[in-house]
Design a protein around this motif. Structure first.
Motif, short mmCIF file in Angstrom:
data_model
loop_
_atom_site.label_atom_id
_atom_site.label_comp_id
_atom_site.label_asym_id
_atom_site.label_seq_id
_atom_site.Cartn_x
_atom_site.Cartn_y
_atom_site.Cartn_z
N ARG A 1 0.83 -1.21 0.00
CA ARG A 1 0.00 0.00 0.00
C ARG A 1 0.87 1.26 0.00
O ARG A 1 0.57 2.23 -0.69
CB ARG A 1 -0.94 0.03 1.21
CG ARG A 1 -1.97 -1.08 1.22
CD ARG A 1 -2.83 -1.06 -0.05
NE ARG A 1 -3.83 -2.07 -0.02
CZ ARG A 1 -3.76 -3.24 -0.66
NH1 ARG A 1 -2.72 -3.54 -1.39
NH2 ARG A 1 -4.74 -4.11 -0.60
N THR B 1 2.37 1.83 -3.43
CA THR B 1 1.36 2.34 -4.35
C THR B 1 1.15 3.83 -4.14
O THR B 1 1.18 4.62 -5.09
CB THR B 1 0.04 1.57 -4.18
OG1 THR B 1 0.27 0.20 -4.46
CG2 THR B 1 -1.04 2.11 -5.10
N VAL B 2 0.95 4.23 -2.90
CA VAL B 2 0.67 5.63 -2.58
C VAL B 2 1.89 6.52 -2.87
O VAL B 2 1.74 7.65 -3.34
CB VAL B 2 0.22 5.76 -1.11
CG1 VAL B 2 0.20 7.19 -0.65
CG2 VAL B 2 -1.15 5.14 -0.93
N GLN C 1 -1.78 11.24 2.44
CA GLN C 1 -1.47 9.89 1.98
C GLN C 1 -1.64 8.87 3.11
O GLN C 1 -2.00 7.72 2.85
CB GLN C 1 -0.07 9.82 1.39
CG GLN C 1 0.05 10.54 0.07
CD GLN C 1 1.49 10.66 -0.40
OE1 GLN C 1 2.39 10.94 0.38
NE2 GLN C 1 1.70 10.44 -1.69
N GLU D 1 -5.11 7.86 3.02
CA GLU D 1 -5.32 6.96 1.88
C GLU D 1 -4.85 5.54 2.21
O GLU D 1 -5.55 4.56 1.94
CB GLU D 1 -4.57 7.49 0.66
CG GLU D 1 -4.84 6.72 -0.60
CD GLU D 1 -4.13 7.32 -1.81
OE1 GLU D 1 -4.03 6.59 -2.82
OE2 GLU D 1 -3.68 8.47 -1.76
N VAL D 2 -3.67 5.42 2.83
CA VAL D 2 -3.16 4.10 3.22
C VAL D 2 -4.09 3.47 4.25
O VAL D 2 -4.42 2.29 4.15
CB VAL D 2 -1.72 4.22 3.78
CG1 VAL D 2 -1.27 2.92 4.42
CG2 VAL D 2 -0.75 4.64 2.69
N GLU E 1 -7.30 3.93 4.68
CA GLU E 1 -8.54 3.48 4.04
C GLU E 1 -8.29 2.22 3.20
O GLU E 1 -9.13 1.31 3.18
CB GLU E 1 -9.13 4.62 3.20
CG GLU E 1 -9.66 5.74 4.07
CD GLU E 1 -10.03 7.00 3.30
OE1 GLU E 1 -9.82 7.05 2.07
OE2 GLU E 1 -10.52 7.95 3.94
N ASP E 2 -7.15 2.15 2.52
CA ASP E 2 -6.81 0.95 1.75
C ASP E 2 -6.66 -0.26 2.66
O ASP E 2 -7.14 -1.35 2.35
CB ASP E 2 -5.50 1.15 0.97
CG ASP E 2 -5.64 2.07 -0.22
OD1 ASP E 2 -6.79 2.42 -0.59
OD2 ASP E 2 -4.59 2.46 -0.78
N ALA F 1 -10.03 -1.46 3.95
CA ALA F 1 -10.76 -2.21 2.92
C ALA F 1 -10.16 -3.61 2.75
O ALA F 1 -10.89 -4.59 2.61
CB ALA F 1 -10.72 -1.45 1.60
N SER F 2 -8.85 -3.71 2.78
CA SER F 2 -8.19 -5.01 2.59
C SER F 2 -8.39 -5.93 3.78
O SER F 2 -8.55 -7.14 3.61
CB SER F 2 -6.69 -4.81 2.36
OG SER F 2 -6.45 -4.13 1.17
#
Length: 104
Positions: A14, A17-18, A42, A45-46, A48-49, A52-53
């Motif tokens: 993650r 990616t970010v 960011q 964003e990490v 939230e990723d 979700a995962s």
């Protein structure tokens, strides 16, 4: 249950990616991710990723208080593994604050 090694791989993926890193760029699990250029937006964003995962809520303070992949993975391993719905980003107060600060 997700083990430490799997969490390290997931968090590293993650972050890469970010941060727009290639898979072959080195991201040691003991390196401070803010030193790599991660911004507070960011981080959200990490977060939230990862939610979700993993299918569970992660307190934004966990990412700010644990500044390496290894520390964050250890923290997540220590947390209860019962699944809880991920928080709607529009209702996450930390995420809202960071977004407001970055929009100014």
């Amino acid at each position: 249950m997700t083990g430490r090694a799997e969490l390290i791989d997931l968090i590293t993926d993650r972050l890469r990616t970010v941060l727009l890193m290639t898979p072959d760029e080195d991201l040691p699990p003991d390196r401070n991710y803010f030193e790599l250029g991660l911004t507070s937006l960011q981080v959200i964003e990490v977060k939230e990723d990862l939610e979700a995962s993993l299918g569970r809520r992660i307190d934004a303070a966990a990412l700010y208080g644990r500044l390496t992949v290894a520390d964050l993975a250890d923290h997540l391993c220590e947390q209860p593994t019962a699944t809880a719905p991920a928080v709607d980003p529009r209702k996450d107060l930390a995420a809202q604050l960071v977004r407001r600060l970055h929009s100014r």
